[in-house]
Design a protein around this motif. Structure first.
Motif, mmCIF file in Angstrom:
data_model
loop_
_atom_site.group_PDB
_atom_site.id
_atom_site.type_symbol
_atom_site.label_atom_id
_atom_site.label_comp_id
_atom_site.label_asym_id
_atom_site.label_seq_id
_atom_site.Cartn_x
_atom_site.Cartn_y
_atom_site.Cartn_z
ATOM 1 N N ALA A 10 -59.609 6.923 69.583
ATOM 2 C CA ALA A 10 -60.317 8.253 69.043
ATOM 3 C C ALA A 10 -60.327 9.165 70.212
ATOM 4 O O ALA A 10 -60.499 10.662 69.998
ATOM 5 C CB ALA A 10 -61.485 8.129 68.381
ATOM 6 N N GLU A 11 -60.665 8.700 71.712
ATOM 7 C CA GLU A 11 -60.872 9.845 72.615
ATOM 8 C C GLU A 11 -59.890 9.907 73.486
ATOM 9 O O GLU A 11 -59.802 10.706 74.411
ATOM 10 C CB GLU A 11 -62.205 9.320 73.467
ATOM 11 N N ASN A 12 -58.772 8.640 73.753
ATOM 12 C CA ASN A 12 -57.991 8.695 74.644
ATOM 13 C C ASN A 12 -56.598 9.000 74.072
ATOM 14 O O ASN A 12 -56.109 8.241 73.326
ATOM 15 C CB ASN A 12 -57.885 7.190 75.270
ATOM 16 N N SER A 13 -55.949 10.335 74.433
ATOM 17 C CA SER A 13 -54.686 10.604 74.170
ATOM 18 C C SER A 13 -53.509 9.773 74.390
ATOM 19 O O SER A 13 -52.627 9.538 73.878
ATOM 20 C CB SER A 13 -54.477 11.889 74.625
ATOM 21 N N SER A 14 -53.767 8.995 75.791
ATOM 22 C CA SER A 14 -52.716 8.210 76.068
ATOM 23 C C SER A 14 -52.653 6.866 74.998
ATOM 24 O O SER A 14 -51.498 6.349 74.719
ATOM 25 C CB SER A 14 -52.831 7.597 77.325
ATOM 26 N N ASP A 15 -53.742 6.231 74.912
ATOM 27 C CA ASP A 15 -53.649 5.119 74.037
ATOM 28 C C ASP A 15 -53.204 5.663 72.565
ATOM 29 O O ASP A 15 -52.676 4.940 71.644
ATOM 30 C CB ASP A 15 -55.177 4.777 73.905
ATOM 31 N N LYS A 16 -53.626 6.975 72.197
ATOM 32 C CA LYS A 16 -53.153 7.322 70.943
ATOM 33 C C LYS A 16 -51.426 7.238 70.831
ATOM 34 O O LYS A 16 -50.616 7.065 69.980
ATOM 35 C CB LYS A 16 -53.781 8.883 70.547
ATOM 36 N N ALA A 17 -50.986 7.998 71.845
ATOM 37 C CA ALA A 17 -49.567 8.203 72.093
ATOM 38 C C ALA A 17 -48.878 6.773 72.023
ATOM 39 O O ALA A 17 -47.916 6.478 71.540
ATOM 40 C CB ALA A 17 -49.116 8.810 73.320
ATOM 41 N N ILE A 18 -49.437 5.925 72.818
ATOM 42 C CA ILE A 18 -48.759 4.488 72.893
ATOM 43 C C ILE A 18 -48.828 3.600 71.659
ATOM 44 O O ILE A 18 -48.081 3.134 71.163
ATOM 45 C CB ILE A 18 -49.547 3.338 73.877
ATOM 46 N N VAL A 19 -50.137 3.877 70.912
ATOM 47 C CA VAL A 19 -50.035 3.228 69.379
ATOM 48 C C VAL A 19 -49.177 3.899 68.718
ATOM 49 O O VAL A 19 -48.353 3.108 67.695
ATOM 50 C CB VAL A 19 -51.471 3.199 68.938
ATOM 51 N N SER A 20 -49.068 5.312 68.629
ATOM 52 C CA SER A 20 -48.071 5.840 67.519
ATOM 53 C C SER A 20 -46.729 5.434 68.081
ATOM 54 O O SER A 20 -45.836 5.114 67.021
ATOM 55 C CB SER A 20 -48.176 7.403 67.907
ATOM 56 N N THR A 21 -46.045 5.273 69.304
ATOM 57 C CA THR A 21 -44.776 4.840 69.705
ATOM 58 C C THR A 21 -44.636 3.486 69.073
ATOM 59 O O THR A 21 -43.513 3.289 68.872
ATOM 60 C CB THR A 21 -44.789 4.844 70.976
ATOM 61 N N ILE A 22 -45.756 2.396 69.275
ATOM 62 C CA ILE A 22 -45.395 1.232 68.933
ATOM 63 C C ILE A 22 -45.104 1.095 67.443
ATOM 64 O O ILE A 22 -44.081 0.454 66.621
ATOM 65 C CB ILE A 22 -46.607 0.312 69.377
ATOM 66 N N ILE A 23 -45.886 2.152 66.701
ATOM 67 C CA ILE A 23 -45.888 1.782 65.162
ATOM 68 C C ILE A 23 -44.563 2.394 64.657
ATOM 69 O O ILE A 23 -43.734 1.813 63.699
ATOM 70 C CB ILE A 23 -46.796 2.803 64.464
ATOM 71 N N THR A 24 -43.990 3.665 65.456
ATOM 72 C CA THR A 24 -42.654 4.189 65.059
ATOM 73 C C THR A 24 -41.756 3.222 65.348
ATOM 74 O O THR A 24 -40.641 2.954 64.631
ATOM 75 C CB THR A 24 -42.536 5.493 65.734
ATOM 76 N N MET A 25 -41.595 2.518 66.479
ATOM 77 C CA MET A 25 -40.578 1.716 66.900
ATOM 78 C C MET A 25 -40.619 0.395 65.696
ATOM 79 O O MET A 25 -39.562 0.011 65.574
ATOM 80 C CB MET A 25 -40.901 0.994 68.571
ATOM 81 N N ALA A 26 -41.544 -0.049 65.677
ATOM 82 C CA ALA A 26 -41.594 -1.230 64.626
ATOM 83 C C ALA A 26 -41.325 -1.008 63.476
ATOM 84 O O ALA A 26 -40.609 -1.746 62.772
ATOM 85 C CB ALA A 26 -43.044 -1.722 64.506
ATOM 86 N N LYS A 27 -41.393 0.063 62.997
ATOM 87 C CA LYS A 27 -41.013 0.699 61.544
ATOM 88 C C LYS A 27 -39.308 0.886 61.555
ATOM 89 O O LYS A 27 -38.925 0.278 60.700
ATOM 90 C CB LYS A 27 -41.468 1.981 61.183
ATOM 91 N N GLN A 28 -38.830 1.238 62.601
ATOM 92 C CA GLN A 28 -37.360 1.424 62.827
ATOM 93 C C GLN A 28 -36.837 0.047 63.022
ATOM 94 O O GLN A 28 -35.642 -0.107 62.272
ATOM 95 C CB GLN A 28 -36.912 2.220 63.993
ATOM 96 N N LEU A 29 -37.369 -0.893 63.361
ATOM 97 C CA LEU A 29 -36.959 -2.247 63.481
ATOM 98 C C LEU A 29 -37.228 -3.025 62.173
ATOM 99 O O LEU A 29 -37.084 -4.381 62.284
ATOM 100 C CB LEU A 29 -37.508 -3.003 64.762
ATOM 101 N N ASN A 30 -38.103 -2.383 61.135
ATOM 102 C CA ASN A 30 -38.325 -3.336 59.934
ATOM 103 C C ASN A 30 -39.400 -4.311 60.389
ATOM 104 O O ASN A 30 -39.208 -5.615 59.616
ATOM 105 C CB ASN A 30 -37.327 -3.855 59.417
#
Length: 558
Positions: free
Chosen positions: A530-550
């Motif tokens: 909620a406070e760390n933008s880097s953590d937010k970006a990393i989590v968002s990237t992992i979620i996007t990548m995982a969805k693309q890989l089903n």
């Protein structure tokens, strides 16, 4: 006088026989003496040959202490000539002998005139300044039971002595690095203890293990491993230059040192820090830089032990504590470390009994889908219901289980109980959801893992589709082994979840080539999202990548 011709004939015959007998006797005696003389000359030649060709130097000395003979070997050993010393006093040889041995040898000469046979080892220095070690035998010469002089028999033992010194050196030194070895270190430590106990002073003992040395040895081979150890020992020696310490290689990648100048803990810890810094500088081997670290433990006499065994045990304890805390550091042994060790030993003993007494229980953490707030699975979490300490969490006992190898038996118990409980919930009308169970690295690499899991499913009745196994990235470092195991598990219908994603040796090739169904985002990325933008970006990237890989994605620790 008129003689009877008959008697005369007898007289002549007898005379002739007597003369013939005397002639034959004379001839026999002549030949006998000739033979004895020949044998004597033959023996003299033998003795002369023995004297002339003997490898030992022989100097003959008469009753007047005059040299009457020097054989060629003595000329070679003493680097002298017979004509220069023959008929000279034997004392003329003394200047060639090292100064400290001259008087003892002079006294020995006097004793040999009383019939004693004496031996002595000394050294001579030739005119060419060559140092030769010799063994002297002073032997009396007895002729017709009378003392007639003596022999000085000298043997060149230079090479023999060098060989003995080399053997002795190798017995107490490491051949690779030239440092004292374990035997010499233990002797030095015992001597230091006796001396410092009498002086009522303290000194420090250090033991250090090189982290990741096996990686260098396995990847580059033993030759480069040896080069690494030589360079490592050189770095430590450089750090300890000026310190009156003893550094030893105890074997493999383990080093030990004694710091006799232990003025205070600060001074010793400063030395330890410099050694650790020296080890962390990269090593250039085979056109590559290799990074290693060191784990060091320190114990102080007599505070941490009054004998060599206890000092080394406590230093080792401190070193292994450093390894458990992440390596690359040093630690001074303390009562707190000792207490932790005692507690660990007690827990280990209790754990062996706990496995038989079924003291380990499972708690189940629900996995919630935020979209509709529905439970999509549970994760089995092991707890130890200790009879005296109460409920213990995995951080207390899992490291001990991994060290002792009990993790395999514990892991198998957890897997069996989780499958049994989930099947029981299904039978009782509960939701048809999977149970997630963590696999330890040792479990993952145990022989016949797939057969073990398959048998557990059959015995508990749980369908394979309702079992999810959580693995870590470190288990996939050996791709050939992990590839086969994971595909066999997936073929059974078991789901594979990648735990703590993003914290290890992350590689997208794992997600591409291995049958991974779910990615679990590590708690460290979630706590400050909620406070760390880097953590937010990393989590968002992992979620996007995982969805693309089903793949499914789950966030840990909410």
């Amino acid at each position: 006088m008129m003689l009877n011709p008959k008697k005369l004939a007898y007289i002549i015959s007898i005379g002739t026989l007597v003369t013939l007998s005397l002639s034959l006797t004379g001839l026999y005696l002549s030949r006998l003496f000739s033979k004895q003389e020949s044998e004597k000359q033959e023996k003299e030649k033998w003795y002369l040959s023995l004297y002339e060709h003997n490898q030992d130097g022989i100097i003959s000395v008469d009753l007047h202490l005059q040299i009457i003979g020097i054989n060629p070997a003595a000329e070679r050993i003493f680097a002298i000539r017979e004509e220069d010393y023959k008929h000279q006093p034997v004392s003329s040889l003394l200047p060639g002998i090292i100064e400290e041995d001259r008087e003892p040898i002079r006294e020995m000469f006097v004793r040999t005139f009383q019939g004693e046979e004496l031996r002595y080892e000394t050294a001579i220095v030739t005119d060419q300044a060559e140092h030769i070690d010799i063994s002297l035998l002073l032997a009396p010469v007895i002729v017709d039971h009378q003392f007639a002089g003596n022999y000085i028999i000298a043997r060149d033992i230079t090479e023999e002595k060098r060989t003995k010194e080399r053997i002795r050196y190798l017995a107490f030194h490491d051949e690779l690095t030239g440092l004292p070895n374990r035997r010499m270190f233990n002797q030095s430590l015992s001597s230091m203890i006796e001396a410092y106990r009498a002086m009522q002073k303290s000194f420090a003992v250090m033991v250090m293990d090189i982290d990741r040395f096996k990686m260098i040895n396995d990847s580059l081979g033993h030759i480069y491993g040896d080069i690494f150890l030589q360079e490592m020992s050189g770095r430590i020696i450089e750090v300890l230059e000026g310190e009156q310490g003893v550094l030893a290689r105890m074997g493999g990648d383990e080093f030990a040192a004694i710091f006799p100048e232990h003025k205070d803990a600060e001074h010793t810890l400063h030395l330890a820090e410099r050694i650790i810094q020296a080890t962390s500088t990269p090593f250039h081997l085979k056109d590559n830089d290799f990074y290693v670290t060191g784990s060091m433990g320190i114990a102080v006499f007599p505070e941490h032990g009054e004998d060599a065994v206890q000092l080394l045990i406590n230093a080792d304890t401190a070193m292994y504590e450093v390894k458990k805390q992440g390596k690359n550091g040093y630690l001074l042994f303390s009562q707190e470390v000792h207490t932790q060790l005692q507690e660990r030993m007690e827990l280990e003993a209790d754990m062996r009994k706990a496995l038989d007494r079924s003291e380990f229980i499972l708690h189940y953490q629900p996995q919630i889908r935020t979209g509709d707030v529905s439970m999509i699975g549970v994760e089995a979490l092991v707890r130890w219901n200790h009879p005296t300490r109460g409920l213990l969490y995995p951080g207390v006992f899992i490291p001990i289980a991994e060290e002792t190898g009990l993790i395999i038996e514990l892991g198998n118990q957890v897997l069996r109980e989780a499958c049994r409980q989930m099947y029981a919930w299904h039978q009782a009308g509960g939701p048809l959801i999977p149970v997630a169970v963590n696999l330890s690295s040792r479990q993952f690499h145990q022989p016949q893992l797939v057969e073990q899991i398959s048998r557990t499913l059959q015995e508990t009745g749980l369908a394979a589709e309702y079992l999810e196994l959580e693995i870590t990235e470190s288990m996939m470092m050996d791709a050939t082994i992990s590839f086969d195991i994971l595909h066999q598990l997936a073929n059974l219908g078991i789901r594979i979840s990648l735990d703590d994603f993003g914290t290890g040796y992350s590689s997208l090739s794992y997600l591409k080539n291995l049958p991974i169904h779910k990615v679990k985002i590590d708690r460290s990325f979630i706590e400050d999202i909620a406070e760390n933008s880097s953590d937010k970006a990393i989590v968002s990237t992992i979620i996007t990548m995982a969805k693309q890989l089903n793949m499914d994605v789950i966030a840990e620790g909410i």
